[in-house]
Write a protein that holds these residues in place. Structure first.
Motif: not given
Length: 450
Positions: A281, A285, A292, A341, A344, A349
């Motif tokens: 993450g 990402l 996160v 995921l 993005r 997430f």
């Protein structure tokens, strides 16, 4: 008494666990196992969070971003390799000297190793010695963790009434969920109150140093609990095994291997959802670290809820049915996870991590009772811990280590295929083992498992 066993004086506890009556102090026993596992796996999990966020920069700066991340997760994986050896070592003493004494030693070892990680100089200060020492301390953490979960599970299950064994035996696993929440929340607090520079400089050390206070509390709680009645009955009637490890592989080698395979997929979900996706993450990402970590905390709550629900249902519908349900869900979900995921999206997430952890929790809830019921008392500590630790090595160490290169070369769906394949193997193992909830923990050798 067989040639591989010897008589010893039993502990003072003499109550049975299979009479159907609720033993006195069950809440205290469950609390002790819960708190102990929270502390042990808080120490274990903060290393995983730090490996995702900090260690590539602090201990492997010369390798670059991708190679540094792989090296950092390799040190994470070292502990999984050490865990089976810890299971054999502490299982030997747990099956010979008792569950309580052994669990106190594992907690002390974990606490000291974690404190020293927090005090470790960086690579810029002492060079290559820093990552070498980190690996040594991680090995010590792995040895302690190898002896912890199996012993904590047995400490509860061997006290619990048969009809409620699934519920009570889930408290060590619930402690693992609590550790995920606590570890990520601690790092979240440092991320919110510190700049990135301060966090990389010294802020990451705070969770490691603070753990020593938790260890002190855990030792105090564990010292107040008596030995389990099932173990007391075993040594009074039959003595203890001289070589629990050899006895386990002599009597139930197939069950050890099948139990390892059955638990592997839930370990992969836990460590992908709880550790690897934190790195994914932030680095892939490019989501903010506080966001996160806040989702990782939500993942900890998600796995905890699933553990409770699944454990309760396992007392009614069986351990196998709940773990099979999780395996089937995992096969489907792991193929969907990374395509979701890769959009993005912050929402993606926020869905991906909790759902992954929830499915893991469905399997984790009954797992403590399932493994306890599978093995005989004279080597149960060794066999339970070893199966769980081997599953951790297969499902917890390897997937996070290979995820980065596989995703970089072939994309997230390819890694999803690896995860789905592991879940399919686990499903086959579960189907082969059969149901265990009808079994008494103090049954004699020769009683079939299914």
């Amino acid at each position: 008494m067989t040639h591989s066993q010897e008589k010893v004086h039993p502990p003072s506890s003499d109550s049975g666990s299979s009479s159907g009556k609720k033993p006195p102090g069950m809440k205290k026993v469950a609390t002790a196992s819960f708190i102990g596992t929270v502390i042990e796996f808080y120490d274990y999990n903060i290393y995983g969070v730090a490996a995702a966020l900090v260690f590539p920069t602090v201990f492997f700066p010369a390798l670059g971003a991708v190679a540094g991340t792989v090296a950092s997760f390799a040190t994470l994986g070292v502990a999984f390799v050490a865990r089976p050896f810890g299971s054999i070592l502490f299982g030997h003493f747990g099956d010979r000297l008792g569950r309580k004494k052994t669990l106190i030693v594992t907690m002390m070892l974990m606490g000291v190793a974690t404190l020293l990680v927090g005090l470790m100089p960086t690579a810029t200060q002492i060079g290559v010695a820093a990552p070498i020492l980190i690996v040594v301390l991680r090995i010590l953490q792995g040895l302690a963790a190898g002896g912890e979960w199996g012993g904590a599970v047995l400490f509860v299950s061997e006290h619990a009434p048969k009809a409620e064994r699934g519920f009570w035996a889930m408290f060590p696993s619930l402690g693992g969920g609590g550790a995920i929440i606590l570890a990520n929340a601690t790092f979240f607090g440092t991320a919110v109150w510190m700049s990135d520079e301060t966090f990389l400089s010294w802020g990451w050390r705070v969770p490691f140093l603070a753990s020593i206070l938790l260890v002190a509390v855990g030792l105090w709680v564990r010292l107040s609990i008596d030995e389990t009645p099932v173990f007391a009955k075993q040594i009074k009637s039959h003595g203890v095994a001289r070589t629990p490890f050899l006895d386990a592989f002599k009597s139930q080698p197939r069950q050890v291997l099948l139990a390892t395979g059955a638990a592997a997929f839930t370990m992969s979900l836990t460590y992908i959802g709880g550790t690897y996706l934190i790195s994914y993450g932030t680095s892939i990402l490019e989501l903010s670290r506080p966001y996160v970590l806040s989702i990782a905390v939500l993942g900890g709550f998600s796995i905890s809820v699933a553990v409770i629900l699944s454990a309760i249902l396992s007392d009614r519908f069986g351990r196998r049915r709940m773990i099979m349900t999780a395996a089937c869900l995992a096969i489907v979900w792991t193929l969907m996870l990374f395509p979701i995921l890769e959009t993005r999206s912050m929402v993606a997430f926020a869905v991906g991590v909790p759902v992954t952890m929830f499915i893991s929790g469905i399997a984790t809830g009954p797992l403590g009772a399932f493994l306890s019921e599978l093995f005989y008392t004279r080597y149960r500590y060794t066999a339970t811990g070893l199966s769980y630790s081997l599953a951790g090595m297969l499902g917890g160490a390897i997937p996070p280590l290979i995820a980065t290169p596989i995703i970089a070369a072939w994309g997230g769906f390819a890694f999803g295929l690896v995860m789905a394949g592991l879940a399919a193997v686990s499903l086959i193992c579960i189907l082969t083992i059969g149901e265990t909830k009808q079994l008494d923990l103090d049954r004699e050798d020769g009683v079939p498992v299914s």
